[in-house]
Design a protein around this motif. Structure first.
Motif, PDB file in Angstrom:
ATOM      1  N   ASP A 104       0.808  -1.216   0.000  1.00  0.00           N
ATOM      2  CA  ASP A 104       0.000   0.000   0.000  1.00  0.00           C
ATOM      3  C   ASP A 104       0.844   1.270   0.000  1.00  0.00           C
ATOM      4  N   ARG A 105       2.153   1.117   0.107  1.00  0.00           N
ATOM      5  CA  ARG A 105       3.036   2.287   0.173  1.00  0.00           C
ATOM      6  C   ARG A 105       4.043   2.371  -0.967  1.00  0.00           C
ATOM      7  N   ILE A 106       4.164   1.309  -1.734  1.00  0.00           N
ATOM      8  CA  ILE A 106       5.118   1.288  -2.851  1.00  0.00           C
ATOM      9  C   ILE A 106       4.476   0.613  -4.059  1.00  0.00           C
ATOM     10  N   ALA A 107       5.164   0.682  -5.194  1.00  0.00           N
ATOM     11  CA  ALA A 107       4.805  -0.110  -6.370  1.00  0.00           C
ATOM     12  C   ALA A 107       5.860  -1.203  -6.517  1.00  0.00           C
ATOM     13  N   THR A 108       5.426  -2.396  -6.858  1.00  0.00           N
ATOM     14  CA  THR A 108       6.351  -3.521  -7.006  1.00  0.00           C
ATOM     15  C   THR A 108       6.492  -3.892  -8.468  1.00  0.00           C
ATOM     16  N   VAL A 109       7.736  -3.992  -8.915  1.00  0.00           N
ATOM     17  CA  VAL A 109       8.020  -4.380 -10.294  1.00  0.00           C
ATOM     18  C   VAL A 109       8.749  -5.718 -10.261  1.00  0.00           C
ATOM     19  N   ASP A 110       8.146  -6.740 -10.837  1.00  0.00           N
ATOM     20  CA  ASP A 110       8.752  -8.071 -10.827  1.00  0.00           C
ATOM     21  C   ASP A 110       9.979  -8.125 -11.744  1.00  0.00           C
ATOM     22  N   ILE A 111      10.916  -8.973 -11.374  1.00  0.00           N
ATOM     23  CA  ILE A 111      12.107  -9.225 -12.176  1.00  0.00           C
ATOM     24  C   ILE A 111      12.000 -10.648 -12.716  1.00  0.00           C
ATOM     25  N   PRO A 112      12.100 -10.846 -14.026  1.00  0.00           N
ATOM     26  CA  PRO A 112      11.973 -12.206 -14.585  1.00  0.00           C
ATOM     27  C   PRO A 112      12.959 -13.171 -13.939  1.00  0.00           C
ATOM     28  N   ASP A 113      12.539 -14.427 -13.795  1.00  0.00           N
ATOM     29  CA  ASP A 113      13.388 -15.426 -13.137  1.00  0.00           C
ATOM     30  C   ASP A 113      14.763 -15.534 -13.780  1.00  0.00           C
ATOM     31  N   GLU A 114      14.815 -15.428 -15.113  1.00  0.00           N
ATOM     32  CA  GLU A 114      16.102 -15.584 -15.786  1.00  0.00           C
ATOM     33  C   GLU A 114      17.052 -14.414 -15.522  1.00  0.00           C
ATOM     34  N   GLN A 115      16.536 -13.312 -14.981  1.00  0.00           N
ATOM     35  CA  GLN A 115      17.377 -12.162 -14.632  1.00  0.00           C
ATOM     36  C   GLN A 115      17.550 -12.025 -13.115  1.00  0.00           C
ATOM     37  N   ASN A 116      16.939 -12.915 -12.366  1.00  0.00           N
ATOM     38  CA  ASN A 116      16.843 -12.775 -10.922  1.00  0.00           C
ATOM     39  C   ASN A 116      17.880 -13.617 -10.193  1.00  0.00           C
ATOM     40  N   ALA A 117      17.911 -13.469  -8.890  1.00  0.00           N
ATOM     41  CA  ALA A 117      18.771 -14.280  -8.026  1.00  0.00           C
ATOM     42  C   ALA A 117      17.894 -14.952  -6.981  1.00  0.00           C
ATOM     43  N   VAL A 118      18.326 -16.111  -6.513  1.00  0.00           N
ATOM     44  CA  VAL A 118      17.581 -16.845  -5.492  1.00  0.00           C
ATOM     45  C   VAL A 118      18.330 -16.738  -4.172  1.00  0.00           C
TER      46      VAL A 118
END
Length: 265
Positions: free
Chosen positions: A210-224
């Motif tokens: 409710d306080r920010i916007a979330t932008v997803d990062i594709p799995d192939e560009q992401n870290a686990v």
């Protein structure tokens, strides 16, 4: 003066009077053993101090309450901070029983101070943007825009290391306006408008939807991110510490973690 016959009758009674308290003290009264709990008292009941990564703050409060309910007599106190801060506390001998970090590298560096760790959850990163996403950030490449004030965790913090890893892999150059000691501090900067964007864990962003916007990062560009847990060798409550670490991989604990958005280990 008592007769010899009377003395003979009195001697066994005196011996019994002396021996009965001794036998009771040695555990002869088995009816009282373990009173109040089937099979005896819980050997793992204790007051535990758990050092845990900042990104576990909310979910571990829920998990701790569930564990205490299922283990009467046990009380858990949490201390949350960046994993690198927790590691420093362990090395300095801070009194604690369990350690849970947001990466395996930090835990591996404490092998001499911990028992065998087990990964209890995983997480991924997202971009936290200002409410309404005024800069229309759509992916990692947009963080290179000089007009966008980006905040990152410091490179020695697991989330800071993961952030630089994925930015470097995509050849995105970001000069952060500040480097924070943990993921909650990064999120706080974005929430307060002191930064336009930052890289945080998915679970932390979900708590501030409710306080920010979330932008997803594709799995192939992401870290686990992996979260290992281990009992500390310095613990004065070894049985209780080991019991809690085992419980974190139980179906009940895993349901709590996954309900909060963490991935299966």
């Amino acid at each position: 003066m008592p007769s010899p016959a009377r003395r003979a009758r009195t001697a066994p009674a005196l011996v019994a009077a002396v021996l009965l308290p001794v036998l009771a003290a040695c555990g002869g009264g088995s009816a009282d053993a373990g009173a109040g709990s089937p099979g005896g008292s819980d050997p793992a009941a204790a007051h535990l101090t758990v050092l845990a990564a900042s990104s576990l703050t909310d979910v571990f409060k829920t998990a701790g309450a569930a564990y205490e309910k299922a283990h009467p007599g046990t009380r858990i106190a949490f201390s949350f901070a960046g994993s690198q801060e927790l590691a420093a506390q362990v090395r300095q001998g801070a009194p604690a029983d369990v350690l849970v970090t947001a990466d395996t590298r930090t835990m591996d560096g404490l092998a001499a101070e911990t028992g065998s760790p087990s990964v209890i959850a995983r997480n991924r990163l997202v971009i936290a943007a200002g409410k309404g996403n005024p800069f229309k950030i759509g992916g990692l490449k947009d963080l290179a825009d000089s007009k966008v004030k980006v905040v990152l965790a410091a490179p020695e913090v697991p989330v800071g290391r993961y952030s630089r890893q994925i930015l470097d892999a995509q050849q995105v150059r970001v000069v952060p306006v500040s480097e924070e000691p943990n993921v909650r501090a990064v999120l706080g900067k974005v929430e307060l408008g002191e930064a336009d964007a930052g890289l945080v864990y998915r679970t932390d962003a979900a708590k501030s939807a409710d306080r920010i916007a979330t932008v997803d990062i594709p799995d192939e560009q992401n870290a686990v991110a992996s979260y290992p847990a281990a009992a500390l060798k310095q613990s004065k409550n070894a049985a209780a510490a080991a019991s809690f670490v085992v419980w974190l991989s139980s179906p009940e604990a895993q349901r709590i973690l996954q309900d909060a958005g963490f991935q299966k280990p």
